[in-house]
Design a protein around this motif. Structure first.
Motif, PDB file in Angstrom:
ATOM      1  N   ILE A  45     -14.672  -5.266   1.506  1.00  0.00           N
ATOM      2  CA  ILE A  45     -14.195  -4.431   0.393  1.00  0.00           C
ATOM      3  C   ILE A  45     -13.769  -3.042   0.860  1.00  0.00           C
ATOM      4  N   GLN A  46     -14.253  -2.626   2.041  1.00  0.00           N
ATOM      5  CA  GLN A  46     -13.943  -1.277   2.521  1.00  0.00           C
ATOM      6  C   GLN A  46     -12.436  -1.088   2.618  1.00  0.00           C
ATOM      7  N   GLY A  47     -11.995   0.073   2.169  1.00  0.00           N
ATOM      8  CA  GLY A  47     -10.571   0.373   2.223  1.00  0.00           C
ATOM      9  C   GLY A  47     -10.112   1.041   0.954  1.00  0.00           C
ATOM     10  N   LYS A  48      -8.794   1.152   0.814  1.00  0.00           N
ATOM     11  CA  LYS A  48      -8.185   1.817  -0.330  1.00  0.00           C
ATOM     12  C   LYS A  48      -7.588   0.766  -1.262  1.00  0.00           C
ATOM     13  N   TRP A  49      -7.889   0.903  -2.545  1.00  0.00           N
ATOM     14  CA  TRP A  49      -7.433  -0.071  -3.540  1.00  0.00           C
ATOM     15  C   TRP A  49      -6.708   0.654  -4.670  1.00  0.00           C
ATOM     16  N   GLN A  50      -5.554   0.138  -5.030  1.00  0.00           N
ATOM     17  CA  GLN A  50      -4.748   0.717  -6.105  1.00  0.00           C
ATOM     18  C   GLN A  50      -4.874  -0.165  -7.343  1.00  0.00           C
ATOM     19  N   GLY A  51      -5.283   0.442  -8.456  1.00  0.00           N
ATOM     20  CA  GLY A  51      -5.398  -0.310  -9.704  1.00  0.00           C
ATOM     21  C   GLY A  51      -4.036  -0.773 -10.198  1.00  0.00           C
ATOM     22  N   THR A  52      -3.960  -2.001 -10.693  1.00  0.00           N
ATOM     23  CA  THR A  52      -2.691  -2.523 -11.213  1.00  0.00           C
ATOM     24  C   THR A  52      -2.808  -2.932 -12.682  1.00  0.00           C
ATOM     25  N   ARG A 108      -7.059   4.750  -8.316  1.00  0.00           N
ATOM     26  CA  ARG A 108      -7.252   4.288  -6.942  1.00  0.00           C
ATOM     27  C   ARG A 108      -8.714   4.455  -6.581  1.00  0.00           C
ATOM     28  N   ILE A 109      -9.293   3.451  -5.941  1.00  0.00           N
ATOM     29  CA  ILE A 109     -10.661   3.558  -5.449  1.00  0.00           C
ATOM     30  C   ILE A 109     -10.651   3.364  -3.944  1.00  0.00           C
ATOM     31  N   ASP A 110     -11.299   4.296  -3.235  1.00  0.00           N
ATOM     32  CA  ASP A 110     -11.502   4.144  -1.798  1.00  0.00           C
ATOM     33  C   ASP A 110     -12.964   3.762  -1.593  1.00  0.00           C
TER      34      ASP A 110
END
Length: 152
Positions: free
Chosen positions: A32-39, A64-66
Motif C-alpha cells: 500500500i505504501q506510495g501515493k494514491w490519487q482519489g478518483t 490524495r493519500i500518501d
C-alpha cells in the motif's frame, strides 16, 4: 415433516450464499505504501427504518493519500496536508486522520476490496449520523463509504 426440513435447509443454504456473496475476497497483490490519487467516493446511507439506501457518488473526489513506510500518512486536499497514521492488517486498513467528506469522518477500519500496483478500493461501514447537504434533517443509519484511488 421431512419435506419441510429439506426446504428449510435449502432456504438457509441460499440465504448463506446470498450473505457470503456480499463480502468479496480482497484482491491484494501489492504494497500500500506510495501515493494514491482519489478518483471516486461512493457514499451509501441506509437510514434507520427505510429499506432503500440513499446513494451519493462524488466523482469529483480527488483527495490524495500518501501512505508512508513508517505507518504515517499524509492526506492532501486542495494542497492542505493533513497528517495521520495507518495500520494494515491482512485485508483491514485502519486509518486515523482528522478529515471528513460530506460530514462523514474518514477515520476508521476499512475493508480492502482491491490493492494492486494501479488501484486501491477500500470501504468502511458504520452506524452514524450524517447531515443532509440540502439543509434537511440529519439522517441516522448505516453508512458505507467506498473510496477509489489510482496509484500515481
Amino acid at each position: 415433516a421431512n419435506m419441510g426440513y429439506g426446504k428449510l435447509t435449502s432456504f438457509l443454504f441460499i440465504l448463506l450464499l446470498a450473505f457470503s456473496g456480499c463480502e468479496e475476497d480482497a484482491e491484494i497483490s501489492a504494497a500500500i505504501q506510495g501515493k494514491w490519487q482519489g478518483t471516486l467516493a461512493e457514499i451509501q446511507v441506509k437510514p434507520l427504518g427505510l429499506p432503500i439506501p440513499i446513494r451519493k457518488d462524488d466523482p469529483s473526489f480527488s483527495t490524495r493519500i500518501d501512505f508512508n513506510t513508517d505507518g504515517t500518512l499524509t492526506l492532501w486536499d486542495d494542497g492542505d496536508p493533513k497528517e495521520g497514521t495507518y495500520h494494515l492488517n491482512g485485508d483491514k486498513l485502519e486509518i486515523n486522520v482528522d478529515y471528513s467528506i460530506e460530514d462523514v469522518s474518514l477515520s476508521g477500519t476499512y475493508n480492502i476490496e482491491v490493492l494492486t500496483n494501479e488501484q486501491l478500493i477500500i470501504n468502511l461501514k458504520r452506524k452514524d449520523k450524517i447531515a443532509d447537504p440540502d439543509g434537511g434533517p440529519s439522517i441516522s443509519g448505516q453508512i458505507k463509504i467506498t473510496l477509489h484511488f489510482k496509484r500515481i
